[in-house]
Design a protein around this motif. Sequence first.
Motif, PDB file in Angstrom:
ATOM      1  N   LYS A   1      -8.819 -11.092   1.875  1.00 19.90           N
ATOM      2  CA  LYS A   1      -9.008 -11.163   2.818  1.00 19.90           C
ATOM      3  C   LYS A   1      -8.269 -12.133   3.844  1.00 19.90           C
ATOM      4  O   LYS A   1      -7.969 -12.512   5.776  1.00 19.90           O
ATOM      5  N   SER A   2      -8.264 -13.824   4.194  1.00 23.51           N
ATOM      6  CA  SER A   2      -8.192 -14.634   4.355  1.00 23.51           C
ATOM      7  C   SER A   2      -6.800 -14.822   4.483  1.00 23.51           C
ATOM      8  O   SER A   2      -6.201 -15.651   5.505  1.00 23.51           O
ATOM      9  N   LYS A   3      -5.846 -13.989   4.336  1.00 26.96           N
ATOM     10  CA  LYS A   3      -4.511 -13.971   4.875  1.00 26.96           C
ATOM     11  C   LYS A   3      -3.814 -13.044   6.450  1.00 26.96           C
ATOM     12  O   LYS A   3      -4.170 -11.914   6.253  1.00 26.96           O
ATOM     13  N   PRO A   4      -3.147 -14.073   7.344  1.00 24.83           N
ATOM     14  CA  PRO A   4      -2.781 -12.881   8.192  1.00 24.83           C
ATOM     15  C   PRO A   4      -2.510 -11.553   7.938  1.00 24.83           C
ATOM     16  O   PRO A   4      -1.694 -11.263   7.004  1.00 24.83           O
ATOM     17  N   PRO A   5      -2.344 -10.561   8.893  1.00 26.55           N
ATOM     18  CA  PRO A   5      -1.305  -9.349   8.779  1.00 26.55           C
ATOM     19  C   PRO A   5      -0.122  -9.096   8.217  1.00 26.55           C
ATOM     20  O   PRO A   5       0.196  -8.189   7.076  1.00 26.55           O
ATOM     21  N   SER A   6       0.841  -9.941   8.170  1.00 27.02           N
ATOM     22  CA  SER A   6       1.733 -10.171   7.943  1.00 27.02           C
ATOM     23  C   SER A   6       2.234 -10.719   6.044  1.00 27.02           C
ATOM     24  O   SER A   6       3.024 -10.290   5.759  1.00 27.02           O
ATOM     25  N   GLU A   7       0.790 -11.534   6.657  1.00 27.98           N
ATOM     26  CA  GLU A   7       0.901 -11.891   4.868  1.00 27.98           C
ATOM     27  C   GLU A   7      -0.095 -11.401   4.019  1.00 27.98           C
ATOM     28  O   GLU A   7      -0.081 -11.579   2.388  1.00 27.98           O
ATOM     29  N   GLU A   8      -0.747 -10.814   4.147  1.00 30.88           N
ATOM     30  CA  GLU A   8      -2.500  -9.980   3.936  1.00 30.88           C
ATOM     31  C   GLU A   8      -1.717  -9.185   1.929  1.00 30.88           C
ATOM     32  O   GLU A   8      -2.702  -9.500   1.862  1.00 30.88           O
ATOM     33  N   THR A   9      -0.639  -8.386   2.001  1.00 36.45           N
ATOM     34  CA  THR A   9      -0.955  -6.851   1.384  1.00 36.45           C
ATOM     35  C   THR A   9      -0.151  -7.816  -0.319  1.00 36.45           C
ATOM     36  O   THR A   9       1.059  -8.662   0.412  1.00 36.45           O
ATOM     37  N   LEU A  10      -0.094  -7.312  -1.366  1.00 35.93           N
ATOM     38  CA  LEU A  10       0.318  -8.514  -2.718  1.00 35.93           C
ATOM     39  C   LEU A  10       0.388  -6.814  -2.767  1.00 35.93           C
ATOM     40  O   LEU A  10      -0.554  -6.117  -3.340  1.00 35.93           O
ATOM     41  N   ARG A  11       1.830  -6.206  -3.275  1.00 35.85           N
ATOM     42  CA  ARG A  11       1.423  -5.402  -3.966  1.00 35.85           C
ATOM     43  C   ARG A  11       2.825  -5.780  -5.308  1.00 35.85           C
ATOM     44  O   ARG A  11       3.000  -6.892  -5.357  1.00 35.85           O
ATOM     45  N   PHE A  12       2.199  -5.068  -6.770  1.00 37.25           N
ATOM     46  CA  PHE A  12       2.258  -5.435  -8.310  1.00 37.25           C
ATOM     47  C   PHE A  12       2.630  -4.055  -8.890  1.00 37.25           C
ATOM     48  O   PHE A  12       2.246  -2.725  -8.749  1.00 37.25           O
TER      49      PHE A  12
ATOM     50  N   ASP B   1      -2.548   5.420  -5.189  1.00 37.46           N
ATOM     51  CA  ASP B   1      -1.527   4.278  -4.974  1.00 37.46           C
ATOM     52  C   ASP B   1      -2.233   3.113  -4.847  1.00 37.46           C
ATOM     53  O   ASP B   1      -3.136   3.594  -4.222  1.00 37.46           O
ATOM     54  N   ILE B   2      -2.645   2.086  -5.330  1.00 35.52           N
ATOM     55  CA  ILE B   2      -3.975   1.242  -5.225  1.00 35.52           C
ATOM     56  C   ILE B   2      -3.201  -0.633  -5.281  1.00 35.52           C
ATOM     57  O   ILE B   2      -1.890  -1.182  -5.964  1.00 35.52           O
ATOM     58  N   ARG B   3      -3.210  -1.338  -3.950  1.00 34.47           N
ATOM     59  CA  ARG B   3      -2.874  -2.093  -4.008  1.00 34.47           C
ATOM     60  C   ARG B   3      -4.119  -3.073  -3.452  1.00 34.47           C
ATOM     61  O   ARG B   3      -5.484  -2.922  -2.955  1.00 34.47           O
ATOM     62  N   LEU B   4      -3.868  -3.990  -3.719  1.00 32.18           N
ATOM     63  CA  LEU B   4      -4.687  -5.185  -3.720  1.00 32.18           C
ATOM     64  C   LEU B   4      -4.359  -6.217  -1.968  1.00 32.18           C
ATOM     65  O   LEU B   4      -3.418  -6.595  -1.870  1.00 32.18           O
ATOM     66  N   LYS B   5      -5.540  -6.610  -1.828  1.00 34.71           N
ATOM     67  CA  LYS B   5      -5.333  -7.140  -0.038  1.00 34.71           C
ATOM     68  C   LYS B   5      -5.995  -8.277  -0.555  1.00 34.71           C
ATOM     69  O   LYS B   5      -7.179  -8.592  -1.099  1.00 34.71           O
TER      70      LYS B   5
END
Length: 352
Positions: free
Chosen positions: A341-352, A335-339
């Motif tokens: 850097k500038s977002k806080p931990p609660s919003e930093e992860t984008l899953r596609f 699994d590869i996820r894009l994160k």
Amino acid sequence: MATLVLISLRRGHNIRTLGTLSYSSQPKRECKKDLHKVVNVAIIGAPNAGKSTLINKITERKICAASNKVHTTTKLVRAICYEQDTQIVFLDTPGIVTEKEQKKYNLPDSMLAACEKSLRCADVVGVVHDVSNKWTKDNLHSDVIKMLEMIKHIPSFLILNKVDMLKTKKQLLAIIRNLTNGMIAGNPIPNANKNKKMEERGYSHFSDVFLVSALNGDGVNDIKKYLIGNSKPRSLHYSATDWSDQTPETLIEEAVRAKFLDFLAQEIPYNLKTQLEYFDDIKHEDKIICSVSVECPTERLARLISGAGGGRLQQIKSHVRNDLIDMFKKTVVIDIRLKVKSKPPSEETLRF
């Protein structure tokens, strides 16, 4: 007097086997059958010459990260294969890098010293040169020549890569003369112009020249035979079943990084940070399960990388999985996820 008569120049052959030879650069060795043999091989050359691709073909595993962009390899990596009681240890090095390139591509400081370190460990040095590049095909990189001059006591051989891209044998012969300064194993190349002093564009002390296409695998077996012939009786450096000195976690991260270099334009992939978040090698199922995060500087860049509907990221993931299967020789689930850097931990992860 030593003579060298070339009969033909078929691709995939060692140039010194193509005719009558009355000399040998290496003495024959006799060793007890119960002894192992080892040869340490430093592979150097300009960026994107095909060093990693060549090593992967010889070892028959996709151990070294390879892409279509420069500076894919950023540190010294050892790839290992064992054949005919001989352990071949390849020292895959980063391409020649200047301080300007280091800053431009955000490359680690360790790259500057990796080539020198590999040369100190080597029994023999292979120089990979891309003959398809019309701007550099007739000249060895000046830094490569400087390195070779520092280690004249270590045997070295020239590997002309991508010879399938050349149109004529005449063109190939001219390149060989230029890169060897008209000399191979201390002997002049036949038909070289002896009346005019050649402009020195290469290195005069190569013991052998190989013609290969690393991508297709043409000629790589000849290099393997040559290396086995240059091995020395000694204790194995690694287990006979080892094929890399890197941890599986590091190899996975580098494979992901290389594929992002392949798929993304310009300097974008050099600004990404790859990190393994989960790894499990399930022995009884012969399966690896892993998850990798890729940190992006901005959310906009993350969406650009992901592509419409996450299509590009899925494509990258599919190619990485295939590379890892070729590397580990077992089933791989990744699994590869894009994160961002500038977002806080609660919003930093984008899953596609």
